[in-house]
Design a protein around this motif. Sequence first.
Motif, PDB file in Angstrom:
ATOM      1  N   UNK A 156       0.833  -1.212   0.000  1.00 13.61           N
ATOM      2  CA  UNK A 156       0.000   0.000   0.000  1.00 13.61           C
ATOM      3  C   UNK A 156       0.863   1.256   0.000  1.00 13.61           C
ATOM      4  N   UNK A 157       1.975   1.235   0.732  1.00  8.72           N
ATOM      5  CA  UNK A 157       2.826   2.421   0.838  1.00  8.72           C
ATOM      6  C   UNK A 157       3.646   2.674  -0.430  1.00  8.72           C
ATOM      7  N   UNK A 158       4.071   1.610  -1.126  1.00 12.63           N
ATOM      8  CA  UNK A 158       5.001   1.769  -2.245  1.00 12.63           C
ATOM      9  C   UNK A 158       4.348   1.760  -3.623  1.00 12.63           C
ATOM     10  N   UNK A 159       3.189   1.153  -3.739  1.00 13.90           N
ATOM     11  CA  UNK A 159       2.521   1.068  -5.044  1.00 13.90           C
ATOM     12  C   UNK A 159       1.630   2.287  -5.249  1.00 13.90           C
ATOM     13  N   UNK A 160       1.351   2.572  -6.514  1.00 15.86           N
ATOM     14  CA  UNK A 160       0.431   3.665  -6.818  1.00 15.86           C
ATOM     15  C   UNK A 160      -1.005   3.279  -6.475  1.00 15.86           C
ATOM     16  N   UNK A 161      -1.340   2.018  -6.693  1.00 19.94           N
ATOM     17  CA  UNK A 161      -2.666   1.496  -6.378  1.00 19.94           C
ATOM     18  C   UNK A 161      -2.522  -0.011  -6.195  1.00 19.94           C
ATOM     19  N   UNK A 162      -3.399  -0.615  -5.398  1.00 17.69           N
ATOM     20  CA  UNK A 162      -3.372  -2.060  -5.207  1.00 17.69           C
ATOM     21  C   UNK A 162      -4.790  -2.532  -4.962  1.00 17.69           C
ATOM     22  N   UNK A 163      -4.993  -3.824  -5.062  1.00 16.15           N
ATOM     23  CA  UNK A 163      -6.300  -4.396  -4.789  1.00 16.15           C
ATOM     24  C   UNK A 163      -6.242  -5.910  -4.867  1.00 16.15           C
ATOM     25  N   UNK A 164      -7.413  -6.519  -4.788  1.00 17.40           N
ATOM     26  CA  UNK A 164      -7.496  -7.973  -4.896  1.00 17.40           C
ATOM     27  C   UNK A 164      -8.858  -8.330  -5.454  1.00 17.40           C
ATOM     28  N   UNK A 165      -8.954  -9.542  -5.975  1.00 17.17           N
ATOM     29  CA  UNK A 165     -10.235 -10.026  -6.485  1.00 17.17           C
ATOM     30  C   UNK A 165     -10.238 -11.539  -6.424  1.00 17.17           C
ATOM     31  N   UNK A 166     -11.420 -12.148  -6.257  1.00 19.77           N
ATOM     32  CA  UNK A 166     -11.498 -13.607  -6.353  1.00 19.77           C
ATOM     33  C   UNK A 166     -11.148 -14.017  -7.783  1.00 19.77           C
ATOM     34  N   UNK A 167     -10.431 -15.115  -7.934  1.00 15.37           N
ATOM     35  CA  UNK A 167     -10.063 -15.565  -9.272  1.00 15.37           C
ATOM     36  C   UNK A 167      -9.761 -17.059  -9.236  1.00 15.37           C
ATOM     37  N   UNK A 168     -10.471 -17.820 -10.051  1.00 15.47           N
ATOM     38  CA  UNK A 168     -10.224 -19.264 -10.163  1.00 15.47           C
ATOM     39  C   UNK A 168      -9.261 -19.516 -11.311  1.00 15.47           C
ATOM     40  N   UNK A 169      -8.393 -20.507 -11.117  1.00 22.46           N
ATOM     41  CA  UNK A 169      -7.451 -20.914 -12.168  1.00 22.46           C
ATOM     42  C   UNK A 169      -7.398 -22.423 -12.208  1.00 22.46           C
ATOM     43  N   UNK A 170      -7.502 -22.976 -13.393  1.00 18.98           N
ATOM     44  CA  UNK A 170      -7.382 -24.425 -13.584  1.00 18.98           C
ATOM     45  C   UNK A 170      -8.255 -25.216 -12.604  1.00 18.98           C
ATOM     46  N   UNK A 171      -9.460 -24.727 -12.375  1.00 20.71           N
ATOM     47  CA  UNK A 171     -10.381 -25.418 -11.475  1.00 20.71           C
ATOM     48  C   UNK A 171     -10.133 -25.161 -10.001  1.00 20.71           C
ATOM     49  N   UNK A 172      -9.123 -24.371  -9.665  1.00 23.23           N
ATOM     50  CA  UNK A 172      -8.830 -24.048  -8.258  1.00 23.23           C
ATOM     51  C   UNK A 172      -9.393 -22.675  -7.917  1.00 23.23           C
ATOM     52  N   UNK A 173     -10.219 -22.622  -6.884  1.00 26.23           N
ATOM     53  CA  UNK A 173     -10.670 -21.327  -6.405  1.00 26.23           C
ATOM     54  C   UNK A 173      -9.490 -20.615  -5.771  1.00 26.23           C
ATOM     55  N   UNK A 174      -9.462 -19.316  -5.879  1.00 28.98           N
ATOM     56  CA  UNK A 174      -8.358 -18.575  -5.299  1.00 28.98           C
ATOM     57  C   UNK A 174      -8.595 -17.088  -5.377  1.00 28.98           C
ATOM     58  N   UNK A 175      -7.508 -16.343  -5.243  1.00 31.52           N
ATOM     59  CA  UNK A 175      -7.592 -14.879  -5.323  1.00 31.52           C
ATOM     60  C   UNK A 175      -6.374 -14.349  -6.052  1.00 31.52           C
ATOM     61  N   UNK A 176      -6.515 -13.119  -6.509  1.00 32.91           N
ATOM     62  CA  UNK A 176      -5.445 -12.429  -7.222  1.00 32.91           C
ATOM     63  C   UNK A 176      -5.237 -11.087  -6.519  1.00 32.91           C
TER      64      UNK A 176
END
Length: 134
Positions: free
Chosen positions: A106-126
């Motif tokens: 948060x301190x070093x990036x201009x902006x940041x975030x996250x979102x739910x994201x599934x890959x290859x049938x695996x639930x996860x986040x990005x």
Amino acid sequence: MPEPWEYVLHIPNDPRAVTVSRRTLRLILTMHGLITLVDTAELLATELISNAVLHTKGPAALRVRWSPPGTLRLGAWDADPEPPEPPKPLSHLTAAENGRGLALVRACADVWGWQPLSRNGNRGKYVWCELAAA
């Protein structure tokens, strides 16, 4: 004007993956002439990948994307669909080695975030962040 590009590094759940990711990122940015972003980008990617490896049991991935005219997006996918812990203010952090990752992002990036994201049938986040080229 430079063309957009993207790299994805699939990594196992292994603490050594953090170093591999950091060194790979340095090489990518150097080869694309973005040496001024390397130090900050390495710090951010290290924190994102460390969280993915330390707090989950499955595989992970580092995504590096350049979008003209000058935005570098770094992201880490992991196999845990739960949201990341909200970052604490930097002023509340101690010298501890853990718990500072997203606060640094948060301190070093201009902006940041996250979102739910599934890959290859695996639930996860990005979890992602962006840096603007100076």
